[in-house]
Design an enzyme around this catalytic site. Sequence first.
Site, short mmCIF file in Angstrom:
data_model
loop_
_atom_site.label_atom_id
_atom_site.label_comp_id
_atom_site.label_asym_id
_atom_site.label_seq_id
_atom_site.Cartn_x
_atom_site.Cartn_y
_atom_site.Cartn_z
N HIS A 71 25.17 -3.52 -14.77
CA HIS A 71 24.67 -2.43 -13.92
C HIS A 71 25.83 -1.54 -13.50
CE1 HIS A 71 26.29 -4.66 -10.55
NE2 HIS A 71 25.44 -5.66 -10.69
N HIS A 110 29.08 -3.16 -12.13
CA HIS A 110 30.01 -3.65 -13.16
C HIS A 110 30.71 -2.46 -13.82
CE1 HIS A 110 26.74 -6.89 -13.45
NE2 HIS A 110 27.78 -7.52 -12.94
N CYS A 153 27.22 -22.80 -3.61
CA CYS A 153 26.43 -21.59 -3.84
C CYS A 153 26.55 -21.25 -5.33
CB CYS A 153 26.93 -20.42 -2.99
SG CYS A 153 26.15 -18.87 -3.49
N CYS A 178 27.86 -17.64 -6.05
CA CYS A 178 29.33 -17.49 -6.01
C CYS A 178 30.01 -18.42 -6.99
CB CYS A 178 29.89 -17.84 -4.63
SG CYS A 178 29.37 -16.79 -3.29
N CYS A 226 24.47 -18.25 2.36
CA CYS A 226 25.69 -17.63 1.83
C CYS A 226 25.69 -16.17 2.27
CB CYS A 226 25.71 -17.73 0.31
SG CYS A 226 26.83 -16.56 -0.45
N HIS A 234 25.11 -13.87 -1.00
CA HIS A 234 23.87 -13.97 -1.78
C HIS A 234 22.63 -14.19 -0.93
CE1 HIS A 234 27.09 -14.57 -4.72
NE2 HIS A 234 26.28 -13.83 -5.47
N LYS A 269 22.33 -2.05 -0.93
CA LYS A 269 22.95 -2.98 -1.86
C LYS A 269 22.05 -3.09 -3.09
CE LYS A 269 24.84 -7.55 -1.98
NZ LYS A 269 24.92 -8.87 -1.45
N LYS A 324 17.98 -7.19 -7.44
CA LYS A 324 16.77 -7.29 -8.25
C LYS A 324 15.55 -7.26 -7.35
CE LYS A 324 18.58 -9.75 -12.21
NZ LYS A 324 18.97 -11.09 -12.59
#
Length: 518
Positions: A18, A21, A126, A129, A144, A147, A299, A302
Amino acid sequence: MERFYITTAIDYVNGAPHIGHAYEKIYTDILFRHFKKRAAETFFLTGTDEHGIKIQKTAKANGITPKELCDANAAQFMEAWKLLDIEYSKFIRTTDDYHEKIVQDIFEKLLEQGDIYKHSYTGLYCSGCETFLNPKDLDENGNCPIHGKKPEEVSEENYFFKLTKYKDKIIEHIKKNPGFILPEFRANEVLNQLENIEDISVSRAKTNVEWGIEVKSDPSQVIYVWIDALSNYITALGYDVNGNHDENFKKFWPVNFHIIGKDILKFHSIYWIAILMALGVELPKGIYAHGWITIDQNKMSKSIGNVIAPKTIIEDYELKNPDALRYFMATAASNGKDGNYSDVDFKEKVNADLANNMGNLLNRTLNMLVKYFDGEIKPEFVEDNELNSKAEKVLKDVCAFFDKCDIASAANCIISLVDEANKYVNDTAPWALAKNEQMTECGKVLYNVLNLMAKITLLIEPYCPTIAKMMADQLRVDINLKYSELMPNMISSGKLISKDEITPVFLRLDSEFATNKK
Ligand code: MSP
């Protein structure tokens, strides 16, 4: 500068690439292309991080093997980087045989030295991570913080790395080398994290995680992702635990910059440094942590459904090359801070800087040269020393920003030179000079603007390689020149261009595209 080596983080392949990245790869590519113009030999490493429980679970859910999942997704990353003109020298996959073998050797060496030991452990893992979390790192709901999910309680006998042994040496190194962690404001964050470090788990029981590199001397365990992933920076160059390194390792290590996101700074500035210290390998010269990209201030996730692939932007705007997106991304965040993507900002920024400001200036100057001088630079057109020294100063400032990996400030600096050139044209009004038949004066103005444009072309090339090439072709300048070869006068006397050779280098993004988007 003799040699320059730069790396990106290697991406997990449990999904498609995405623009988060992409931000990092574009960021690193811009740094790489800039330093290519300053160093004799350069190397740019990127790749994919393919082991771990997440991949194992995703593959299982899709009814395929982990390797099949990795192959399919790694191909998507490579395709995306091609689309964005990411000019990497090597793409490493952590499932590559040579990498796996060297990682096993590294692990054995650390085990033999006593830097790794076996230990029974219960911890909170996690999988997002791919790390054990400390209870005090969790948010108020016990999740976490990155996440937003509850970590899983895991009890295992694992191998541990003696991170605590290196704590004081790392603190000392960070304090003694102010440019080691960039931007510098991040160094304190790392020093605080160092206060509470403990030894870290570096393996998982195969009964819990199968998809990993086996510990050579204990096949009941697999090497846990971080020691595997971080080692890519040296395995890719042909590091050898016994000192029989490949040429690339001898030539390019230590790395000039590891470019990574702020979320994984701890792994790079603490874990990785300790591993290198344990191996007796020279430390990186710099680690740069960039911020995160949000979408319309949210943020990317999905569950929100706002994940954007770089390809979508290229297709939606019918971009012929990725330069507009590259340029926008490079300037979307100020040094090390978070940045935001929105269609409106994207369009406005590239229309303003690339079309109205830079592209338009070149176009109208070349058109005037054709109109008043049949496209010819006459020997009597003299240079303007004041403009030349402004350009020289900009080159120096741009290099200084790049030395700190601050590509957004460097871009602003380059655009300030375009502004300067525009102002010079407006103040001197070459069209009025021509009307008054002050032709030498008029020619001088055009010549000086074109000289500035030639320098701008070479400075903007790392951001916009295709546009810069089109500019260089029209200015008859060699796009591969090094910055040390920039001359006060880049434009030669004689016929430069004819009417039909002038092409706009960047057309405004039509406002319809943004509004018509689904
Ligand atoms: N595999 C590890 C890195 C190992 S490096 C030895 C990892 N992978 S990742 O796929 O989760 O992230 C890869 C890189 O992309 C990280 O540097 C991360 O910070 C960056 N980004 C992921 N999402 C991002 C944004 N939304 N914005 C900017 N960068 C982001 O971590």
